[in-house]
Design a protein around this motif. Structure first.
Motif, PDB file in Angstrom:
ATOM      1  N   SER A 108      72.320  89.280  16.422  1.00 45.75           N
ATOM      2  CA  SER A 108      71.306  90.118  15.789  1.00 45.75           C
ATOM      3  C   SER A 108      70.642  89.461  14.588  1.00 45.75           C
ATOM      4  O   SER A 108      69.651  89.987  14.079  1.00 45.75           O
ATOM      5  CB  SER A 108      71.925  91.458  15.352  1.00 45.75           C
ATOM      6  N   THR A 109      71.173  88.337  14.120  1.00 43.32           N
ATOM      7  CA  THR A 109      70.613  87.664  12.941  1.00 43.32           C
ATOM      8  C   THR A 109      70.021  86.323  13.345  1.00 43.32           C
ATOM      9  O   THR A 109      70.581  85.639  14.215  1.00 43.32           O
ATOM     10  CB  THR A 109      71.689  87.460  11.865  1.00 43.32           C
ATOM     11  N   PRO A 110      68.922  85.901  12.735  1.00 44.52           N
ATOM     12  CA  PRO A 110      68.296  84.619  13.093  1.00 44.52           C
ATOM     13  C   PRO A 110      69.210  83.442  12.773  1.00 44.52           C
ATOM     14  O   PRO A 110      69.952  83.466  11.783  1.00 44.52           O
ATOM     15  CB  PRO A 110      67.028  84.589  12.232  1.00 44.52           C
ATOM     16  N   PRO A 111      69.179  82.392  13.585  1.00 43.59           N
ATOM     17  CA  PRO A 111      70.025  81.215  13.321  1.00 43.59           C
ATOM     18  C   PRO A 111      69.744  80.564  11.972  1.00 43.59           C
ATOM     19  O   PRO A 111      70.676  80.097  11.305  1.00 43.59           O
ATOM     20  CB  PRO A 111      69.684  80.270  14.474  1.00 43.59           C
ATOM     21  N   LEU A 112      68.476  80.529  11.565  1.00 45.42           N
ATOM     22  CA  LEU A 112      68.148  79.915  10.282  1.00 45.42           C
ATOM     23  C   LEU A 112      68.772  80.682   9.127  1.00 45.42           C
ATOM     24  O   LEU A 112      69.281  80.079   8.169  1.00 45.42           O
ATOM     25  CB  LEU A 112      66.632  79.835  10.116  1.00 45.42           C
ATOM     26  N   VAL A 113      68.767  82.007   9.199  1.00 43.09           N
ATOM     27  CA  VAL A 113      69.400  82.821   8.165  1.00 43.09           C
ATOM     28  C   VAL A 113      70.896  82.542   8.112  1.00 43.09           C
ATOM     29  O   VAL A 113      71.489  82.437   7.028  1.00 43.09           O
ATOM     30  CB  VAL A 113      69.124  84.312   8.419  1.00 43.09           C
ATOM     31  N   GLN A 114      71.526  82.403   9.263  1.00 39.65           N
ATOM     32  CA  GLN A 114      72.959  82.113   9.291  1.00 39.65           C
ATOM     33  C   GLN A 114      73.258  80.760   8.647  1.00 39.65           C
ATOM     34  O   GLN A 114      74.215  80.626   7.879  1.00 39.65           O
ATOM     35  CB  GLN A 114      73.457  82.139  10.732  1.00 39.65           C
ATOM     36  N   LEU A 115      72.448  79.742   8.973  1.00 39.55           N
ATOM     37  CA  LEU A 115      72.679  78.424   8.395  1.00 39.55           C
ATOM     38  C   LEU A 115      72.522  78.447   6.879  1.00 39.55           C
ATOM     39  O   LEU A 115      73.341  77.858   6.150  1.00 39.55           O
ATOM     40  CB  LEU A 115      71.725  77.408   9.007  1.00 39.55           C
ATOM     41  N   LEU A 116      71.484  79.103   6.398  1.00 39.32           N
ATOM     42  CA  LEU A 116      71.281  79.180   4.950  1.00 39.32           C
ATOM     43  C   LEU A 116      72.400  79.962   4.279  1.00 39.32           C
ATOM     44  O   LEU A 116      72.817  79.640   3.163  1.00 39.32           O
ATOM     45  CB  LEU A 116      69.927  79.824   4.652  1.00 39.32           C
ATOM     46  N   PHE A 117      72.913  80.966   4.956  1.00 41.34           N
ATOM     47  CA  PHE A 117      74.014  81.747   4.404  1.00 41.34           C
ATOM     48  C   PHE A 117      75.266  80.879   4.267  1.00 41.34           C
ATOM     49  O   PHE A 117      75.924  80.873   3.214  1.00 41.34           O
ATOM     50  CB  PHE A 117      74.293  82.952   5.294  1.00 41.34           C
ATOM     51  N   PHE A 118      75.617  80.138   5.316  1.00 45.35           N
ATOM     52  CA  PHE A 118      76.800  79.276   5.247  1.00 45.35           C
ATOM     53  C   PHE A 118      76.594  78.123   4.271  1.00 45.35           C
ATOM     54  O   PHE A 118      77.558  77.649   3.653  1.00 45.35           O
ATOM     55  CB  PHE A 118      77.145  78.737   6.636  1.00 45.35           C
ATOM     56  N   PHE A 119      75.360  77.665   4.122  1.00 43.75           N
ATOM     57  CA  PHE A 119      75.096  76.580   3.175  1.00 43.75           C
ATOM     58  C   PHE A 119      75.311  77.033   1.732  1.00 43.75           C
ATOM     59  O   PHE A 119      75.671  76.226   0.874  1.00 43.75           O
ATOM     60  CB  PHE A 119      73.660  76.082   3.367  1.00 43.75           C
TER      61      PHE A 119
ATOM     62  N   ILE B 158      77.544  79.386   0.888  1.00 41.62           N
ATOM     63  CA  ILE B 158      78.791  80.138   0.887  1.00 41.62           C
ATOM     64  C   ILE B 158      79.560  79.948  -0.406  1.00 41.62           C
ATOM     65  O   ILE B 158      80.385  80.792  -0.796  1.00 41.62           O
ATOM     66  CB  ILE B 158      79.656  79.720   2.104  1.00 41.62           C
ATOM     67  N   GLY B 159      79.279  78.832  -1.111  1.00 37.05           N
ATOM     68  CA  GLY B 159      79.969  78.592  -2.379  1.00 37.05           C
ATOM     69  C   GLY B 159      79.659  79.642  -3.429  1.00 37.05           C
ATOM     70  O   GLY B 159      80.445  79.844  -4.360  1.00 37.05           O
ATOM     71  N   ALA B 160      78.510  80.310  -3.307  1.00 40.46           N
ATOM     72  CA  ALA B 160      78.186  81.365  -4.268  1.00 40.46           C
ATOM     73  C   ALA B 160      79.091  82.578  -4.093  1.00 40.46           C
ATOM     74  O   ALA B 160      79.351  83.321  -5.047  1.00 40.46           O
ATOM     75  CB  ALA B 160      76.723  81.779  -4.120  1.00 40.46           C
ATOM     76  N   LEU B 161      79.593  82.803  -2.861  1.00 34.89           N
ATOM     77  CA  LEU B 161      80.493  83.922  -2.604  1.00 34.89           C
ATOM     78  C   LEU B 161      81.951  83.531  -2.784  1.00 34.89           C
ATOM     79  O   LEU B 161      82.752  84.297  -3.332  1.00 34.89           O
ATOM     80  CB  LEU B 161      80.271  84.458  -1.184  1.00 34.89           C
ATOM     81  N   TYR B 162      82.310  82.365  -2.282  1.00 34.79           N
ATOM     82  CA  TYR B 162      83.693  81.892  -2.360  1.00 34.79           C
ATOM     83  C   TYR B 162      83.693  80.503  -3.000  1.00 34.79           C
ATOM     84  O   TYR B 162      83.617  79.490  -2.299  1.00 34.79           O
ATOM     85  CB  TYR B 162      84.325  81.842  -0.972  1.00 34.79           C
ATOM     86  N   PRO B 163      83.773  80.429  -4.316  1.00 35.74           N
ATOM     87  CA  PRO B 163      83.754  79.114  -4.975  1.00 35.74           C
ATOM     88  C   PRO B 163      84.930  78.230  -4.575  1.00 35.74           C
ATOM     89  O   PRO B 163      84.813  77.009  -4.540  1.00 35.74           O
ATOM     90  CB  PRO B 163      83.806  79.465  -6.466  1.00 35.74           C
ATOM     91  N   THR B 164      86.072  78.850  -4.267  1.00 37.82           N
ATOM     92  CA  THR B 164      87.261  78.095  -3.876  1.00 37.82           C
ATOM     93  C   THR B 164      87.879  78.723  -2.632  1.00 37.82           C
ATOM     94  O   THR B 164      87.743  79.921  -2.379  1.00 37.82           O
ATOM     95  CB  THR B 164      88.303  78.076  -4.997  1.00 37.82           C
ATOM     96  N   LEU B 165      88.547  77.878  -1.857  1.00 41.50           N
ATOM     97  CA  LEU B 165      89.320  78.320  -0.705  1.00 41.50           C
ATOM     98  C   LEU B 165      90.763  77.874  -0.908  1.00 41.50           C
ATOM     99  O   LEU B 165      91.025  76.733  -1.312  1.00 41.50           O
ATOM    100  CB  LEU B 165      88.772  77.729   0.594  1.00 41.50           C
TER     101      LEU B 165
ATOM    102  N   LYS C  76      87.696  73.371  -3.771  1.00 42.43           N
ATOM    103  CA  LYS C  76      86.377  73.884  -4.108  1.00 42.43           C
ATOM    104  C   LYS C  76      85.473  73.843  -2.868  1.00 42.43           C
ATOM    105  O   LYS C  76      85.420  72.838  -2.165  1.00 42.43           O
ATOM    106  CB  LYS C  76      85.748  73.075  -5.234  1.00 42.43           C
ATOM    107  N   THR C  77      84.773  74.915  -2.658  1.00 45.81           N
ATOM    108  CA  THR C  77      83.916  75.011  -1.471  1.00 45.81           C
ATOM    109  C   THR C  77      82.794  73.993  -1.503  1.00 45.81           C
ATOM    110  O   THR C  77      82.385  73.471  -0.469  1.00 45.81           O
ATOM    111  CB  THR C  77      83.340  76.430  -1.368  1.00 45.81           C
ATOM    112  N   VAL C  78      82.285  73.690  -2.684  1.00 44.87           N
ATOM    113  CA  VAL C  78      81.183  72.737  -2.804  1.00 44.87           C
ATOM    114  C   VAL C  78      81.594  71.371  -2.289  1.00 44.87           C
ATOM    115  O   VAL C  78      80.807  70.649  -1.658  1.00 44.87           O
ATOM    116  CB  VAL C  78      80.705  72.657  -4.267  1.00 44.87           C
ATOM    117  N   ASN C  79      82.843  70.989  -2.536  1.00 45.38           N
ATOM    118  CA  ASN C  79      83.327  69.685  -2.092  1.00 45.38           C
ATOM    119  C   ASN C  79      83.772  69.687  -0.638  1.00 45.38           C
ATOM    120  O   ASN C  79      83.961  68.628  -0.049  1.00 45.38           O
ATOM    121  CB  ASN C  79      84.503  69.243  -2.969  1.00 45.38           C
TER     122      ASN C  79
END
Length: 322
Positions: free
Chosen positions: A126-137, A139-146, A160-163
Motif C-alpha cells: 500500500s506504500t510507494p517503494p520510494l517512500v519505503q526506501l527514504l523511510f529506511f534511509f 531509520i536512524g532518526a527513530l532508532y539511533p542505536t540497535l 549505532k544505526t548510522v554506522n
C-alpha cells in the motif's frame, strides 16, 4: 475476366428427399480462403508508422549515437550495471525465500499467523517503494542505536544505526521487504491453483506431506508462479533504478554522474535505456523457456514450436521448394 463461378465449384445439389444420401463432393473442389483486405491495409499502415518512428530515432542527431557508442561499454557504466544485476538477484532471491514463509503463514489455520502475514502484505503493497526506501534511509532518526540482549533487560551489544545501515544496505533491505510482500501473494496464488481433489487423493493413498509437496503441488503451482515471477524479476530489475535517490551507484546513477558533468543528458539516458532493454530481453527469453519446461504434460496437444523451430521449418520449406 474470371467470375466467381470460374474460381469456386458449384455446390452439390441438395437431395429433394431427406431420406436420400447427399451427392458426393467433387474431389477437384478446393477451399478458397476469404480475402480480408482490411487487415492488409491495417498491417501496411502499422508498418509504415513503425518505419517512420525508427527512421526518426536513427536519423535524429540529438540522440548523439556516437556518444552512446562511446559510453555504452565504459567502465563506470558496466560497474553500475553489475550493481543493478546484483541488487536484482539478491533482493528477488531473499524476497522469494521470505515470501514462501509469509505465504505459508497466510495459508495457515492459525488466525494469528494469517493476520500478521496479511498485515505485512497490506502495509508494503500500500506504500510507494520510494517512500519505503527514504523511510529506511532515515531509520536512524527513530532508532539511533540497535542492541542485542535480553528482552526488556540489559543489552550486551549496542551499535549505532548510522554506522550500520548505509545506502547500499538500505536499498537491499527496502527492496527485499517489498519483493517479499509480492512474492508471498504469487506463491499463495500458485498453491491455491492446484486442484484440492488431487491433494485429497494423495492423502488417501498415504503419501507423505513432503512427497505430495514435491511431486504434486510444486510442479503444478509453478505453472502459475513462473509467469508472474518472471514479471516480478523484470519489474525488480527496473525498480532498482529508484535507489539512485540514495546515491547508490547503480546503472541509472552511473549515467547521471556522467551527464551532470558533460551535459549530454539524452545520449547517456539512451545508454541506460539500451542496457535495460538488453537485460529484459534476455530475461524474457529465459522466462519463455522456463514456462515451456513446466508446461510439459499440461497441454495434451503438445507444446507449440519455439520461434527458432518455426524459423528452421520455414527455411526447410523454402529450400525444399526451391
Amino acid at each position: 475476366m474470371a467470375t466467381p463461378q470460374d474460381v469456386l465449384p458449384a455446390p452439390a445439389a441438395l437431395p429433394s428427399d431427406p431420406g436420400q444420401p447427399a451427392a458426393p463432393l467433387d474431389p477437384e473442389a478446393r477451399i478458397v480462403a476469404r480475402r480480408k483486405p482490411g487487415q492488409w491495409v491495417a498491417a501496411a499502415i502499422a508498418l509504415l508508422l513503425a518505419a517512420m518512428a525508427v527512421t526518426s530515432v536513427v536519423r535524429n542527431r540529438a540522440f548523439q549515437w556516437s556518444v552512446v557508442a562511446e559510453w555504452f561499454t565504459a567502465r563506470s557504466v558496466l560497474n553500475g550495471l553489475t550493481l543493478t544485476l546484483w541488487l536484482t538477484g539478491v533482493t528477488l532471491a531473499l524476497g522469494f525465500v521470505l515470501g514462501t514463509v509469509l505465504a505459508t503463514m497466510r495459508l495457515s489455520t492459525n488466525p494469528v499467523l494469517r493476520t500478521l502475514s496479511w498485515g505485512y502484505i497490506w502495509i508494503f503493497r500500500s506504500t510507494p517503494p520510494l517512500v519505503q526506501l527514504l523511510f529506511f534511509f532515515n531509520i536512524g532518526a527513530l532508532y539511533p542505536t540497535l542492541g542485542l540482549g535480553i528482552p526488556f533487560g540489559p543489552e550486551f551489544i549496542t551499535v549505532k544505526t548510522v554506522n550500520l545501515v548505509g545506502p547500499t544496505l538500505t536499498a537491499v533491505i527496502g527492496l527485499t521487504l517489498l519483493e517479499t510482500a509480492y512474492a508471498a501473494e504469487v506463491i499463495r496464488g500458485g498453491i491455491l491453483s492446484v486442484d484440492r481433489g488431487q491433494l485429497e487423493a494423495a492423502s488417501a493413498l498415504g503419501l507423505g506431506r513432503w512427497r505430495v509437496l514435491r511431486r504434486i503441488v510444486v510442479p503444478q503451482a509453478m505453472r502459475s508462479i513462473v509467469p508472474t515471477a518472471g514479471n516480478m524479476l523484470i519489474g525488480a530489475l527496473k525498480g532498482t533504478s529508484i535507489v539512485s535517490v540514495l546515491a547508490v551507484s547503480d546503472l541509472l546513477y552511473s549515467v547521471q554522474l556522467v551527464y551532470l558533468q558533460s551535459y549530454q543528458v539524452i545520449p547517456m539516458l539512451m545508454v541506460a535505456t539500451i542496457w535495460y532493454l538488453v537485460i529484459t530481453t534476455v530475461l524474457s527469453i529465459g522466462q519463455y523457456y522456463v514456462e515451456r519446461h513446466f508446461a510439459k504434460g499440461a497441454d495434451r496437444a503438445g507444446l507449440p514450436p519455439t520461434p527458432l523451430q518455426r524459423a528452421r521449418a520455414t527455411v526447410r520449406r523454402v529450400v525444399s521448394g526451391a
